[in-house]
Design an enzyme around this catalytic site. Structure first.
Site, PDB file in Angstrom:
ATOM      1  N   ASP A 142       1.186   5.978  -0.171  1.00  0.00           N
ATOM      2  CA  ASP A 142       1.559   4.568  -0.076  1.00  0.00           C
ATOM      3  C   ASP A 142       0.333   3.739   0.260  1.00  0.00           C
ATOM      4  OD1 ASP A 142       4.171   5.201  -0.542  1.00  0.00           O
ATOM      5  OD2 ASP A 142       4.807   5.044   1.557  1.00  0.00           O
ATOM      6  N   LYS A 143       0.349   2.487  -0.151  1.00  0.00           N
ATOM      7  CA  LYS A 143      -0.772   1.590   0.123  1.00  0.00           C
ATOM      8  C   LYS A 143      -1.100   1.536   1.613  1.00  0.00           C
ATOM      9  CE  LYS A 143      -2.204  -3.254  -0.414  1.00  0.00           C
ATOM     10  NZ  LYS A 143      -1.825  -4.586  -0.950  1.00  0.00           N
TER      11      LYS A 143
END
Length: 327
Positions: A142-143
């Site tokens: 995930d970012k």
């Protein structure tokens, strides 16, 4: 590009991966929108069946490619800003003939998307080093999650790593700082998750009927009374936001995770907005070079500050060593 219908067999050197990425590699001037239209109308097929852009393909499968008018040219190396090139090279934890491992910082996306112009995938040309091939992503973070990100240096390595992830012969351990304490000091979370899209963007939620199986092992490594804890997490499956949703389901949302924990995901003394406290700490995976590739990523600054604040140690052995096969 081709002017007649062709049936092309996926080669071993192509490795396993998504159908749209195969087209991007072999037909770089074919836009994604046009590919989607060809898929919707059944002009592109895999082993004679209709397919979607995100479908997985493997060597030996036959892809029907309709006439495409534009000429095929090798994809040029993308222009990378000097500051981004310097950043990415500083993130390298390990490199050999088959693999590059980055310590991805929180806030840097792995792939592009809506309003995401700067991401790891778009910067990979700077990591060619002495190779003629462009490196390939083989998994994602995930970012807002930091830590170990594995990149294959060529197609054969990508096939090997993808197979290892698919066959679950890997071991990924994450560290998280959470609010509160689980009822049990260790356990197995088996909670199916389904994606939902709303005003706040994509998220997942528990759904036994329509959700996909999601399994995570956890262990409490340290804690400050019932105020906060440090969890080691071992995901068996790799669903979107799995660890974030599973921690919230335990009643212990990850610090900084307003998406799944709301206002309860903040801890006094930890600067609000300092970031999600979830870190891909280590990875073990069979290496194409032989043996097992083992890499550990140090904590990012915002989590190191929290570890110091709460008095957590960080030089500990593998908390899941006794789990030879967590599946």
């Amino acid at each position: 590009m081709n002017s007649v219908v062709e049936t092309i067999t996926v080669r071993p050197e192509d490795g396993a991966g998504r159908l749209d990425r195969w087209f991007r590699r072999h037909y770089p001037t074919l836009g994604h929108g046009r590919l989607e239209k060809l898929l919707r109308t059944g002009q592109v097929r895999v082993d004679g069946k209709r397919a979607r852009a995100g479908d997985a393909i493997t060597p030996g499968q036959a892809i029907r490619v309709p006439p495409l008018a534009e000429p095929s040219t090798p994809p040029p190396a993308r222009r990378v800003r000097p500051q981004d090139e310097e950043l990415l090279r500083r993130l390298v934890l390990y490199r050999d003939a088959s693999a590059i491992v980055l310590n991805k910082p929180a806030g840097l996306a792995v792939q592009g998307g809506t309003k995401t112009g700067r991401h790891v995938d778009g910067l990979l040309d700077t990591l060619r080093f002495d190779s003629g091939e462009r490196p390939r992503l083989v998994h994602r973070l995930d970012k807002d999650t930091s830590g170990v990100l594995l990149i294959a240096r060529h197609a054969a390595a990508a096939a090997s790593f993808t197979r290892a992830f698919r066959e679950k012969t890997t071991r990924k351990t994450y560290w998280a700082a959470v609010i509160g304490m689980p009822k049990l000091p260790q356990g197995r979370i088996d909670l199916a998750l389904a994606k939902r899209v709303g005003a706040g963007g994509e998220r997942v939620q528990a759904d036994d009927e329509d959700g996909k199986s999601a399994v995570t092992y956890y262990r409490v490594m340290d804690h400050v009374g019932d105020r906060a804890g440090w969890l080691a997490l071992l995901p068996v499956t790799g669903r979107t936001h799995q660890l974030r949703a599973h921690c919230a389901a335990l009643g212990t949302p990850i610090i900084g995770d307003g998406k799944y924990g709301g206002s309860a995901a903040h801890l006094a003394g930890v600067v609000a907005g300092s970031g999600l406290h979830l870190h891909a700490r280590s990875l073990q995976i069979p290496s194409p070079e032989g043996g097992t590739l083992r890499v550990t990523a140090p904590l990012p600054p915002h989590m190191r500050e929290t570890w110091d604040l709460l008095g957590f140690a960080s030089d500990l052995v593998d908390p899941f060593a006794e789990l030879e096969s967590p599946v």
